[in-house]
Each structure stands twice: as structure tokens, then as C-alpha cells.
Scaffold this active site. Structure first.
Site, PDB file in Angstrom:
ATOM      1  N   SER A  96       0.898  -1.169   0.000  1.00 30.35           N
ATOM      2  CA  SER A  96       0.000   0.000   0.000  1.00 30.35           C
ATOM      3  C   SER A  96       0.927   1.206   0.000  1.00 30.35           C
ATOM      4  CB  SER A  96      -0.880   0.009   1.244  1.00 30.35           C
ATOM      5  OG  SER A  96      -1.625  -1.173   1.313  1.00 30.35           O
ATOM      6  N   LYS A 171      -6.488   2.314  -3.413  1.00 26.09           N
ATOM      7  CA  LYS A 171      -6.209   1.602  -2.151  1.00 26.09           C
ATOM      8  C   LYS A 171      -6.227   2.577  -0.964  1.00 26.09           C
ATOM      9  CE  LYS A 171      -4.853  -1.222   1.000  1.00 26.09           C
ATOM     10  NZ  LYS A 171      -5.758  -2.208   1.573  1.00 26.09           N
ATOM     11  N   LYS A 240      -0.415   5.000   8.100  1.00 31.63           N
ATOM     12  CA  LYS A 240       0.326   5.243   6.851  1.00 31.63           C
ATOM     13  C   LYS A 240      -0.646   5.467   5.689  1.00 31.63           C
ATOM     14  CE  LYS A 240       1.426   1.820   4.301  1.00 31.63           C
ATOM     15  NZ  LYS A 240       1.927   0.590   3.685  1.00 31.63           N
TER      16      LYS A 240
HETATM   17  P1  NAD Z   1       4.305  -6.958   7.876  1.00 26.92           P
HETATM   18  O1  NAD Z   1       4.971  -5.920   8.680  1.00 26.92           O
HETATM   19  O2  NAD Z   1       3.599  -8.079   8.547  1.00 26.92           O
HETATM   20  O3  NAD Z   1       5.370  -7.613   6.851  1.00 26.92           O
HETATM   21  C1  NAD Z   1       6.371  -6.897   6.199  1.00 26.92           C
HETATM   22  C2  NAD Z   1       7.488  -7.869   5.795  1.00 26.92           C
HETATM   23  O4  NAD Z   1       8.452  -7.134   5.038  1.00 26.92           O
HETATM   24  C3  NAD Z   1       8.222  -8.491   6.993  1.00 26.92           C
HETATM   25  O5  NAD Z   1       8.346  -9.887   6.812  1.00 26.92           O
HETATM   26  C4  NAD Z   1       9.576  -7.806   6.962  1.00 26.92           C
HETATM   27  O6  NAD Z   1      10.637  -8.617   7.468  1.00 26.92           O
HETATM   28  C5  NAD Z   1       9.738  -7.554   5.476  1.00 26.92           C
HETATM   29  N1  NAD Z   1      10.716  -6.501   5.173  1.00 26.92           N
HETATM   30  C6  NAD Z   1      10.850  -5.294   5.775  1.00 26.92           C
HETATM   31  N2  NAD Z   1      11.874  -4.611   5.196  1.00 26.92           N
HETATM   32  C7  NAD Z   1      12.354  -5.397   4.206  1.00 26.92           C
HETATM   33  C8  NAD Z   1      13.389  -5.244   3.246  1.00 26.92           C
HETATM   34  N3  NAD Z   1      14.146  -4.136   3.169  1.00 26.92           N
HETATM   35  N4  NAD Z   1      13.620  -6.264   2.381  1.00 26.92           N
HETATM   36  C9  NAD Z   1      12.875  -7.404   2.448  1.00 26.92           C
HETATM   37  N5  NAD Z   1      11.891  -7.611   3.339  1.00 26.92           N
HETATM   38  C10 NAD Z   1      11.633  -6.616   4.202  1.00 26.92           C
HETATM   39  O7  NAD Z   1       3.308  -6.172   6.904  1.00 26.92           O
HETATM   40  P2  NAD Z   1       1.972  -6.718   6.210  1.00 26.92           P
HETATM   41  O8  NAD Z   1       0.840  -6.577   7.169  1.00 26.92           O
HETATM   42  O9  NAD Z   1       2.257  -8.019   5.549  1.00 26.92           O
HETATM   43  O10 NAD Z   1       1.762  -5.580   5.109  1.00 26.92           O
HETATM   44  C11 NAD Z   1       2.564  -5.504   3.941  1.00 26.92           C
HETATM   45  C12 NAD Z   1       1.964  -4.449   3.015  1.00 26.92           C
HETATM   46  O11 NAD Z   1       0.626  -4.836   2.665  1.00 26.92           O
HETATM   47  C13 NAD Z   1       1.842  -3.062   3.673  1.00 26.92           C
HETATM   48  O12 NAD Z   1       2.129  -2.090   2.720  1.00 26.92           O
HETATM   49  C14 NAD Z   1       0.413  -3.013   4.139  1.00 26.92           C
HETATM   50  O13 NAD Z   1      -0.047  -1.685   4.240  1.00 26.92           O
HETATM   51  C15 NAD Z   1      -0.285  -3.811   3.055  1.00 26.92           C
HETATM   52  N6  NAD Z   1      -1.536  -4.472   3.458  1.00 26.92           N
HETATM   53  C16 NAD Z   1      -1.624  -5.167   4.620  1.00 26.92           C
HETATM   54  C17 NAD Z   1      -2.823  -5.799   4.962  1.00 26.92           C
HETATM   55  C18 NAD Z   1      -2.980  -6.595   6.238  1.00 26.92           C
HETATM   56  O14 NAD Z   1      -4.117  -6.993   6.549  1.00 26.92           O
HETATM   57  N7  NAD Z   1      -1.924  -6.882   6.982  1.00 26.92           N
HETATM   58  C19 NAD Z   1      -3.929  -5.731   4.100  1.00 26.92           C
HETATM   59  C20 NAD Z   1      -3.796  -5.024   2.890  1.00 26.92           C
HETATM   60  C21 NAD Z   1      -2.601  -4.399   2.581  1.00 26.92           C
END
Ligand code: NAD
Length: 296
Positions: A96, A171, A240
Site C-alpha cells: 500500500s 487503495k 500510513k
Molecule cells: P508486515 O509488517 O507483517 O510484513 C512486512 C514484511 O516485510 C516483513 O516480513 C519484513 O521482514 C519484510 N521486510 C521489511 N523490510 C524489508 C526489506 N528491506 N527487504 C525485504 N523484506 C523486508 O506487513 P503486512 O501486514 O504483511 O503488510 C505488507 C503491506 O501490505 C503493507 O504495505 C500493508 O499496508 C499492506 N496491506 C496489509 C494488509 C494486512 O491486513 N496486513 C492488508 C492489505 C494491505
């Protein structure tokens, strides 16, 4: 054989990778977290040591990362995707993220002969697990059609919404509605409890009346009345998304009377140390202010 590389194996990316594997897609992965990599390796994914290495091995790459800064570094950094991309590579940017930066990144990639679409998702961890996400794609129609069969493995509603950045725009707007609705429903529920109403009865009425929303229909009965607060989407990630929506409105000089009030509440909750909690914990902040608990 269908193949895909995935960067970011958190709440969403980890489940998306697992879903692809279950659908018979060959999956390569990269994450900073060794634990996350090991988990996916155990399920049959191929672990790689950098975005560049993943890009050398997989034509289609998904990034699903916490924020735009990390996305930029992952694409343009020292061992970033650009170092490994092939002529036919296509980046599916699912974070996102910020539409204006997405447009810039898409332009940079285009100038180097690579392709990118933005394809953020909605539906949370449950829908990631069972492959029924909503996916909103910005970018070239041909690129969308090319990866649609792959996106269909993880999404039930897959839309092409416009050019580069259009997916990230809708989004942010969707989550602005979602955050505002959750907060407004929280306020109404807290007031109702203070006035002596039964929260279960309130939800029965609201969910068969015009106040119904995803918040009242799912989040309240499943997460708040049960006091679970564990949807799997943090409060900080919601803040965010609101920031992105507010800055888009700011840029266009469009007033946001209602959502900007909700934004202040969310921002306050996150600065009170609540950022890592599940986003449904916003209701706890409302409860504290009102002095009630909305319990089933
Ligand atoms: P999260 O924090 O659970 O996961 C993020 C992952 O990215 C972690 O495994 C972390 O180790 C990894 N990471 C961080 N920096 C990194 C790097 N430099 N290189 C490689 N890996 C790296 O986040 P999430 O909840 O999975 O969300 C991910 C994205 O999806 C976000 O942008 C969020 O806004 C979006 N999103 C989340 C949801 C939800 O329900 N959780 C729903 C829709 C959209």
C-alpha cells in the site's frame, strides 16, 4: 510451469506465497527476516539472498513491503531488483504505497526497459489465506492481462483501474473509508453502551439497517466484542494509508472534513504507543475516552 518471486513475507506476503504454492505455482522468496524465509522454504519455496538474485531467477516479482521507502530501496538499492531484472521482467508492486512515487518508479523502470504495475490488495490475512483478495491494478492494460492468471490465484476480485499509480490511489481511498467507518462505528457503539444498550443487540440492529459496514458486520462481532483485536493489520499501517490519502487531498486542495477528523484520532492512538497493536485496537482508545468496554 508458472513461477513467481515474492519480496516481503509478513502477515500478507507470507500468506500470499503459501497460497501460490498451494495453487501449484513455483515460488521464490526474499525477506530480511531469516525466520520468515525458513518458514516459506519449509513449505517448498526457493529462498534467495537479495532482491537482485530473485529478479535474476524469476520473471514476475511481487513486492509487498511496509512502506514506500523500503520499496524504493528494494528496487533501486545496491542489491536491488534493477540489478537483476531481465528484459521481460514485470514488477507487481503490492505494497500500500504512495501513488506519486509509484509513477516516478514506473517511469524510471520504463526508461531502463522494464515493466511495473501497482497492484495493492484488500481483504486482510483471512482473504490472503483463502485466495479471495481484492486486487486493484494500475498500469498498462497488456501488462495487467499478462499477469491476470497469476493474480487470479490469490484474488477473487481483480480490477484494472487505470494507469501507473491508480491502484495505489484507490487503495488509499478505500482505507480512508475503512478507517473512518471503524472509528465512527466505535463511537456509536461506545455511546450506546454508555446509554445501557447491549452491544450484541446493537450490532443485530445496525447490521440489518443502514449503519451496516464491514466494521459492524465483521470487525465488531469477530474481533472487538470477543476482545481478540487480532485482524493482522497494524494500527501504524492504517495511519500510513491515511497519511497517503490526506497528502493526495492536500495536493489537490480537496477538503476532507470527516476523514481528517478520523485521521487525528488514528494519529493520536499511534503516538500513544499503540502503533504495533492490531488496527481494531483503535476502539480501545475510544472506549477509554468514553469510559466503557464494548464486550459481547
Ligand atoms: P508486515 O509488517 O507483517 O510484513 C512486512 C514484511 O516485510 C516483513 O516480513 C519484513 O521482514 C519484510 N521486510 C521489511 N523490510 C524489508 C526489506 N528491506 N527487504 C525485504 N523484506 C523486508 O506487513 P503486512 O501486514 O504483511 O503488510 C505488507 C503491506 O501490505 C503493507 O504495505 C500493508 O499496508 C499492506 N496491506 C496489509 C494488509 C494486512 O491486513 N496486513 C492488508 C492489505 C494491505
Amino acid at each position: 510451469m508458472r513461477r513467481i518471486g515474492i519480496i516481503g513475507l509478513g502477515n500478507m506476503g507470507g500468506r500470499i506465497a503459501k497460497r501460490f504454492l498451494e495453487q501449484g505455482v513455483e515460488v521464490g522468496v526474499y525477506d530480511l527476516s531469516i525466520d520468515a524465509l525458513e518458514k516459506l522454504k519449509a513449505l517448498g519455496a526457493e529462498a534467495t539472498s537479495s532482491p537482485a538474485e530473485l529478479a535474476e531467477r524469476y520473471q514476475y516479482i511481487i513486492t509487498i513491503l511496509p512502506n514506500v521507502y523500503i520499496v524504493k530501496e528494494t528496487i533501486l538499492g545496491d542489491a536491488g531488483l534493477m540489478k537483476g531484472f531481465r528484459a521481460d521482467s514485470l514488477l507487481i508492486e503490492m505494497t500500500s504505497s504512495v501513488p506519486s512515487v509509484t509513477k516516478e518508479l514506473s517511469e524510471i523502470m520504463k526508461n531502463r526497459g522494464f515493466r511495473m504495475i501497482d497492484a495493492p490488495v484488500s481483504g486482510g490475512v483471512k482473504k490472503a489465506e483463502n485466495g479471495s483478495l481484492s486486487i486493484m491494478v494500475g498500469g498498462e492494460a497488456d501488462d495487467f492481462e499478462e499477469v491476470k492468471p497469476l493474480l487470479d490465484c490469490i484474488g477473487q476480485n481483480v480490477f484494472h483501474v487505470g494507469q501507473a499509480g491508480a491502484g495505489h490511489t484507490i487503495k488509499a481511498l478505500n482505507n480512508m473509508i475503512s478507517a473512518t467507518t471503524l472509528a465512527a462505528t466505535g463511537e456509536a457503539m461506545a455511546l450506546g453502551v454508555k446509554l445501557g444498550l447491549d452491544p450484541n443487540k446493537m450490532l443485530d440492529v445496525i447490521n440489518s439497517s443502514t449503519g451496516k459496514s464491514f466494521s459492524s458486520d465483521y470487525k465488531f462481532p469477530d474481533q472487538i466484542l470477543t476482545r481478540k483485536f487480532e485482524v493482522g493489520f497494524t494500527l501504524d499501517l492504517m495511519v500510513k494509508d491515511l497519511k497517503i490519502a490526506m497528502s493526495m487531498a492536500e495536493e489537490e486542495r480537496v477538503p476532507m472534513f470527516i476523514s481528517s477528523s478520523a485521521f487525528q484520532l488514528w494519529k493520536h492512538a499511534s503516538t500513544q504507543g499503540g502503533g504495533n497493536q492490531d488496527h481494531t485496537a483503535i476502539v480501545k482508545y475510544i472506549e477509554e475516552m468514553v469510559g466503557v468496554e464494548i464486550k459481547g
